[in-house]
Each structure stands twice: as C-alpha cells, then as structure tokens.
Enzyme design. Structure first.
Site, short mmCIF file in Angstrom:
data_model
loop_
_atom_site.label_atom_id
_atom_site.label_comp_id
_atom_site.label_asym_id
_atom_site.label_seq_id
_atom_site.Cartn_x
_atom_site.Cartn_y
_atom_site.Cartn_z
N THR A 1 42.31 35.84 58.41
CA THR A 1 42.48 37.11 57.71
C THR A 1 41.74 37.09 56.38
OG1 THR A 1 44.56 36.43 56.62
CG2 THR A 1 44.73 37.44 58.81
N SER B 1 38.58 37.55 55.65
CA SER B 1 37.51 36.55 55.81
C SER B 1 36.12 37.12 55.61
CB SER B 1 37.61 35.90 57.19
OG SER B 1 37.75 36.84 58.22
N THR B 2 36.01 38.22 54.88
CA THR B 2 34.69 38.79 54.61
C THR B 2 34.09 38.27 53.30
OG1 THR B 2 35.67 40.73 53.54
CG2 THR B 2 35.18 40.89 55.91
N GLY C 1 34.65 34.95 49.92
CA GLY C 1 35.43 33.90 49.27
C GLY C 1 35.86 32.78 50.19
N ILE C 2 37.08 32.29 49.96
CA ILE C 2 37.62 31.18 50.74
C ILE C 2 37.73 31.55 52.21
CG2 ILE C 2 39.71 29.80 51.12
CD1 ILE C 2 40.12 29.80 48.07
N GLY C 3 38.13 32.76 52.50
CA GLY C 3 38.29 33.18 53.90
C GLY C 3 36.99 33.11 54.67
N SER D 1 48.61 28.38 47.12
CA SER D 1 47.92 28.13 45.86
C SER D 1 48.70 27.10 45.06
CB SER D 1 47.82 29.43 45.05
OG SER D 1 47.41 29.18 43.72
N TYR E 1 52.59 36.76 41.28
CA TYR E 1 51.68 36.06 42.20
C TYR E 1 52.24 34.68 42.55
CZ TYR E 1 47.51 33.47 43.71
OH TYR E 1 46.62 32.69 44.41
#
Length: 264
Positions: free
Chosen positions: A13, A15-16, A18-20, A141, A154
C-alpha cells in the site's frame, strides 16, 4: 542468502513513492508479482511505467484507492485478488501540537495509519492461513516507541500498529503465516527531501549532508548519524517477507539507525 519470491503475489500500500516504492521494487526484484497502490490513478500509472523501465520482465499491476476510508480499503480488496504478501505501508504524518489536534485529525490519522491495516489484514489473512503461507508487514516507526512531543497523534497511531501486528501474529500462530512490524527511523524519503530542499539551496550542501544535520538535531541518539535510505528500509522488509524469515513473527524489527536507545 538468495531471496526468491517467485510465485508469490505482493500488495504494497502507498507504493507510488518513498519507502513504499522502494519496498515494491525490492519485492519485484526478488521475483514477486507486485500490486502497486496509490491514491490517484495517475500516480499508479506513473509508477508502473517507471518500474517497467527499471525492472524489465517484472510482473506488475496497480490499483488506485484511498485507504483513509473503509470504502477505499474495500475497493482495494475487491480488486486485488489473491495476495501472499501484504505490506501495510499507507500512512500520514505531520507536526501538530497536542492541544491544537482536534478529533477530526485524530480520526484521520487513526483511519489511515491503523484502520487501513486492520481492514486489509482482516480481509486477506484468512486466505493466507488456509494456504499455510503468508507474510503481513506493518510499516510502523521508531516514533511508535519514542513518541515525539510535536506529533503525539502520529506516535500513538504507530504504537497501535505494533500492538496490532503482535496480536495478529498470535492470532494466526502455527499457520505458516508471519506478521511483523518494521520500524524505520529518519529516512531520506520524498517527504523529508522536500522538507529539507530549502536548506539545501540555502547552504549549498548536498541533500545527504543536510539530512544528516537534521537527524543529529532532532534525533541525536542516532548511531549511524545520518538518515537511512529508502532502499535500506526496503531491504529489511524484503527479508521479513522471505521464506528464510519463517521463524520471525510477532516482532518489531528496527531500521532506525539506533535512534531508540536501548539494547532490545
């Protein structure tokens, strides 16, 4: 060690970027078929085009869905098909003083960061258990353990992910399915790069140097004394998803550069 995920189908999810995106790429490089997810069709299409160019022969597909609502999660599940590996990476973050954080913002963070993983796991885990193999990973995180005073909302959502993943691991105990959390620390993602761009231009330093200064100013306990790369986080996730990681479940695996100052 050679990680081979051929024959496995993964959904990552958010995933377009950064980390994803790094996780999706890493899983595809290991041979998995990967389903990309983003909030807009344009971002999904752009990512598929990019990955097709970088990874010729990879089997990729994409689904646009906003996981900040039950309807978005239902739409993703309805289109995803059978999934062997679920990486719950969708999440939002931002600085906000506790006394200025109203119920609406708490609800937004809870639904996006926590309930998206609840909903997808509830829908996709039973089939993994029935098959006798599966991997579920929550991207939490270090803020889930080291709650930041300037974004408590957060941190609370990330702590909740740790509890959720541990509970799910126990719920599917003995099934061949593992459930884990991965805890990145300061990571040079697209968001951090954008936040630091003004200082890069002002100082004339490299992005990596400015990010290292940022880490030491805001996370002085960092042992590596720099931001991690998205690929470094993805490497851990790919391992956790591998066949070789079959004895690791219910764990909170840190990729935080040593920011959390303990030995466990």
């Amino acid at each position: 060690m050679k990680i081979d995920l051929s024959g496995k189908r993964a959904l990552v999810t958010a995933s377009t970027g950064g980390i994803g995106l790094a996780i999706a790429k890493g899983l595809a490089e290991a041979g998995a078929e990967v389903v990309i997810n983003g909030r807009s069709q344009q971002s999904v299409d752009d990512t598929l085009t990019r990955l097709a160019g970088e990874l010729p022969g990879a089997v990729l597909s994409g689904i646009a869905a906003d996981l900040g609502s039950a309807q978005g999660s239902d739409a993703l599940v309805g289109s995803a098909g059978a999934i062997d590996i679920l990486v719950n990476n969708a999440g939002i973050y931002g600085l906000q003083d506790f006394f200025d954080t109203d119920d609406a913002l708490w609800d937004q963070y809870w639904h996006t960061n926590v309930m998206s993983g609840v909903r997808l796991s509830r829908a996709l885990l039973p089939a993994m258990v029935e098959k006798g193999w599966g991997r579920v990973v929550f991207i939490s995180s270090e803020s889930g353990r080291n709650i930041p005073a300037d974004m408590i909302h957060y941190g609370v959502s990330k702590t909740a992910q740790l509890a959720l993943s541990r509970g799910l691991a126990k719920r599917v105990a003995g099934s061949g399915v593992t459930v884990n959390s991965v805890l990145p620390g300061p990571t040079l993602s697209d968001g951090l790069a954008a936040m630091l761009q003004e200082e890069v231009q002002r100082s004339g330093q490299s992005l990596e140097a400015v990010a290292a200064d940022f880490v030491m100013a805001h996370r002085p306990t960092s042992v590596i004394q720099r931001a991690a790369s998205t690929e470094e986080v993805a490497n851990m996730v790919v391992y956790i998803c591998s066949l070789q990681a079959s004895a690791t479940t219910g764990a909170a695996v840190r990729v935080d550069g040593g920011v959390v100052d303990d030995i466990v």
